[in-house]
Scaffold this motif. Structure first.
Motif, short mmCIF file in Angstrom:
data_model
loop_
_atom_site.label_atom_id
_atom_site.label_comp_id
_atom_site.label_asym_id
_atom_site.label_seq_id
_atom_site.Cartn_x
_atom_site.Cartn_y
_atom_site.Cartn_z
N TYR A 77 4.58 3.60 34.09
CA TYR A 77 3.16 3.52 33.74
C TYR A 77 3.46 2.62 34.98
CZ TYR A 77 4.96 -0.52 31.71
OH TYR A 77 6.31 -1.78 31.50
N ARG A 78 1.19 2.51 35.67
CA ARG A 78 1.12 1.57 36.80
C ARG A 78 1.79 0.16 36.17
NH1 ARG A 78 -4.98 3.10 36.49
NH2 ARG A 78 -4.18 2.62 34.33
N ALA A 90 -3.65 2.18 28.43
CA ALA A 90 -4.38 2.64 28.84
C ALA A 90 -3.79 4.08 28.83
CB ALA A 90 -5.67 2.73 29.39
N ASP A 91 -3.14 3.67 30.00
CA ASP A 91 -1.74 4.71 30.57
C ASP A 91 -0.35 5.26 28.99
OD1 ASP A 91 -2.99 4.07 33.38
OD2 ASP A 91 -1.01 3.20 33.85
N LEU A 127 0.16 -3.48 22.22
CA LEU A 127 -1.49 -3.37 21.86
C LEU A 127 -1.48 -2.30 21.45
CD1 LEU A 127 -1.87 -5.37 25.32
CD2 LEU A 127 -2.44 -5.85 23.32
N VAL A 128 -1.44 -1.08 21.74
CA VAL A 128 -1.99 0.19 21.44
C VAL A 128 -1.97 0.72 19.77
CG1 VAL A 128 -1.68 2.50 21.95
CG2 VAL A 128 -1.05 0.89 23.60
N GLY A 129 -0.66 0.56 18.98
CA GLY A 129 -0.78 0.63 17.83
C GLY A 129 -1.15 -0.41 17.09
N TYR A 134 -7.86 1.06 22.48
CA TYR A 134 -6.61 1.63 23.82
C TYR A 134 -6.76 3.59 23.34
CZ TYR A 134 -5.58 -2.64 25.83
OH TYR A 134 -6.05 -4.32 25.84
N LEU A 135 -6.38 3.56 22.21
CA LEU A 135 -6.46 4.95 21.57
C LEU A 135 -7.59 5.49 21.81
CD1 LEU A 135 -3.49 5.01 18.89
CD2 LEU A 135 -2.87 5.81 20.76
N ALA A 136 -8.54 5.26 21.17
CA ALA A 136 -10.39 5.56 21.78
C ALA A 136 -10.47 5.74 22.33
CB ALA A 136 -11.00 4.74 20.84
#
Length: 178
Positions: A77-78, A90-91, A127-129, A134-136
């Motif tokens: 990821y970046r 987001a990545d 964070l993503v979970g 982020y997933l949206a």
């Protein structure tokens, strides 16, 4: 001479780009089963500013997991300072969206995607979970992942890490919020 334990297995590894930035790539290994397999998507650590998808923390798991019937992907990821932590999350979401869009090619079961991360990667998968934004943004929802495995989550209490983690860790966290 055998390769060191941190060297990823060569057999079966395929690299894919999940987005357009040079670091937005993943390594993928198929499960040893013939039916659609659950996927472990691994996110490396490195203080958000270093690290690589070939990080030994994830690579030691590959052979074990694919032999247990899981497919395995490890993403890059970046990195900070080029990207923010939010862009890194987001990545991770973009990688999830890519694997879900390519389930047939990858031989994975889209309903059984598990995020696993180490250190900064543990923070990112958490964070993503847990934060649906982020997933949206990637066209997905929290129900599109089955679970999160956060390894070494010292970064959950950033203020304590700044106070107790020594100069190196304090500098790492302060650079993130500056």
């Amino acid at each position: 001479m055998t390769a060191p334990a941190s060297t990823p297995p060569v057999a079966g590894r395929i690299e894919y780009a999940y987005d357009y930035a040079p670091l937005q790539k993943l390594d993928f290994w198929r499960a040893t089963v013939t039916k659609p397999a659950p996927l472990i998507l691994f996110v490396h650590g490195g203080g958000w500013k270093r690290g690589d998808k070939t990080n030994a923390t994830g690579m030691q798991k590959v052979n074990h997991l694919i032999n247990e019937g899981y497919a395995f992907a490890s993403i890059n990821y970046r990195l900070v300072p080029t990207a923010s932590v939010e862009q890194q999350a987001a990545d991770v979401s973009a990688a999830v969206a890519w694997v879900r869009a390519n389930t047939g090619k990858l031989g994975i079961d889209a309903s059984r995607i598990i995020l696993m991360g180490h250190s900064a990667g543990a923070h990112l998968v958490s964070l993503v979970g847990t934060d649906p934004q982020y997933l949206a943004a990637a066209g997905l929802s929290l129900s599109d992942i089955r679970g999160v495995i956060a390894l070494d989550g010292a970064c959950y209490d950033v203020l304590r890490q700044i106070a107790d983690g020594g100069a190196f860790m304090a500098k790492t966290y302060v650079e993130l919020i500056s």
